[in-house]
Design an enzyme around this catalytic site. Structure first.
Site, PDB file in Angstrom:
ATOM      1  N   GLY A 100       4.302   1.967   0.594  1.00 35.18           N
ATOM      2  CA  GLY A 100       3.200   1.039   0.867  1.00 35.18           C
ATOM      3  C   GLY A 100       3.065   0.017  -0.234  1.00 35.18           C
ATOM      4  N   ASN A 101       1.982  -0.731  -0.201  1.00 39.05           N
ATOM      5  CA  ASN A 101       1.725  -1.690  -1.271  1.00 39.05           C
ATOM      6  C   ASN A 101       0.230  -1.732  -1.558  1.00 39.05           C
ATOM      7  OD1 ASN A 101       0.483  -3.855   0.419  1.00 39.05           O
ATOM      8  ND2 ASN A 101       2.511  -3.791   1.388  1.00 39.05           N
TER       9      ASN A 101
END
Ligand code: CTP
Length: 412
Positions: free
Chosen positions: A206-207
């Site tokens: 993810g980020n």
């Protein structure tokens, strides 16, 4: 200034309590005149408490003060919200059966109608003729917003958001002729949040995107009168009311949703943080650690560049695509090879979008923060524009710039 706020008998009357609040908090003296029907939705006590002024809709209350003449005469501004089909008809035909319609006949200052009703009532030739009549006499009639109506259906007929009516009213008093909401009648699709690329049923790449900027953009576009669709990847904030939400998780899902909605979007804003890579293999079962095996290696493959694809699809659409505006975001850090703006300018050319909103990011900047500072680059040749402040303020500046660019496109 002295404002008369006329409230029509529609369910949207409850939203007008917020509009009243905006006026009073800005220091204006507001007299509320609800129609008989309006008091069935929101009671007189609410209007009296919020305005600090007595409330009546009878020409026979306070007769010694000649209210049916005085209120309209003294008002610097009259705002009617929600302007129902019935109220528009009564205003257009000059009726004077209650205090509100008397006040409209006596109004010397600007008059703003904010209609709200079911789509078919709004589109009925009788209503449209009444709107024309009122406009021809100098009244300002906002276009209703498009979206969810009282029942399960949706279409044009929603009361514009209180902030939007407030802005339009102030613009009208200041003599601006473009008091119409800048994105009225437009459909704006916004991707927001960060995509998650699964490795197995419990893990993902993810980020750090919080989705706050995309949500703030959705609010600003909605307040500017647009129909807003939010393609929501992972977000740490809830989507705002009054927008259609399409949940997505991965870049590929976002791509599919984007391509499905691009055709009917006048504006497409790619503010989502899209993962550039995804694991080549997604395990159906949880990847286990085994003492005897070597460290696992994750092979990544490139995700499609959605922004670039949207531009290609738009360009291939011919004339029907010409008036669509595509806005990209760029998160840049700059390095020894080039500064933030140089990289961003190159990205704007490479991706071919119309506007690129450039964030200068570092470990403590932008992600999850409530404030932001951006530079808006345009391919139409106008110079870079800076905007900073809260994400709401930055979003309002971006949406306003988008409105200008759409007008520019319409002229070409
Ligand atoms: N974007 C996209 N699809 C991707 C990656 C990014 O549509 N697979 C969009 C983002 O939503 C944003 C813009 O492209 O509007 C810029 O993304 P950014 O990650 O800053 O740039 P990149 O194209 O990834 O370039 P680089 O990694 O070289 O900075």
């Amino acid at each position: 200034m002295r404002i008369v706020l006329g409230v029509g008998g529609g369910i949207a009357a409850y939203k007008v309590a917020s509009l009243l609040r905006l006026f009073t908090e800005a220091g204006h003296n507001v007299t509320v005149i609800p129609t008989e029907a309006a008091t069935r939705f929101v009671g007189t006590a609410t209007w009296e408490a919020l305005s600090g002024n007595p409330v009546s809709n009878s020409v026979f209350d306070g007769v010694h003060q000649v209210n049916h003449v005085r209120l309209g005469h003294e008002a610097d501004l009259v705002v009617i919200a929600p302007a129902t089909a019935d109220l528009l008809a009564r205003a257009a035909t000059g009726q004077a059966g209650d205090l509100l319609t008397n006040t409209l006949l006596m109004a010397h200052g600007p008059v703003l109608f904010a209609p709200a009703m079911h789509t078919e009532m709004w589109q009925h030739p009788a209503t449209q003729a009444n709107v024309e009549t009122l406009r021809s006499r100098g009244a300002a009639v906002l276009e209703p917003a498009t979206g969810r109506l009282t029942g399960a259906d949706s279409g044009p007929g929603r009361l514009p958001e209180p902030e939007a009516i407030f802005d339009a009213a102030i613009a009208l008093v200041q003599g601006q002729t473009d008091f119409q909401l800048p994105l009225a009648g437009r459909t704006v699709t916004i991707s927001a949040g960060g995509t998650r690329e699964p490795l197995d049923p419990v893990r993902f790449l993810g980020n750090r995107s919080s989705g706050k900027q995309g949500v703030a953009l959705a609010v600003a576009a909605r307040n500017a009168g647009a129909t807003v669709r939010l393609l929501a990847a992972h977000m740490e904030v809830p989507p705002p009311p009054g927008v259609e939400v399409v949940p997505v998780e991965t870049a590929l899902q976002l791509r599919e949703a984007a391509l499905a909605t691009a055709g009917d979007s006048d504006v497409f804003i790619m503010s989502a943080a899209v993962a550039d890579f995804r694991p080549a293999v997604v395990s159906d079962t949880k990847i286990k650690k085994r003492d005897d095996s070597a460290d696992p290696v994750i092979t990544l493959v490139r995700n499609p560049d959605i922004l670039q694809e949207l531009v290609e699809v738009r360009n291939a659409a011919g004339p029907s695509g010409q008036h669509r505006l595509i806005v990209g975001f760029a998160a840049e850090t700059g390095d020894s090879q080039g500064d933030v703006l140089a990289y961003a300018e190159a990205k704007l050319q490479r991706k071919g979008c119309d506007l690129l909103v450039v964030n200068h990011v570092g470990s403590d900047k932008v992600f999850g923060q409530d404030t932001n500072s951006v530079v808006i680059l345009s391919r139409s040749g106008s110079g870079p524009q800076e905007a900073s402040g809260t994400k709401a303020e930055v979003s309002a500046a971006i949406i306003s710039r988008i409105g200008d660019e759409l007008n520019h496109l319409a002229l070409n």
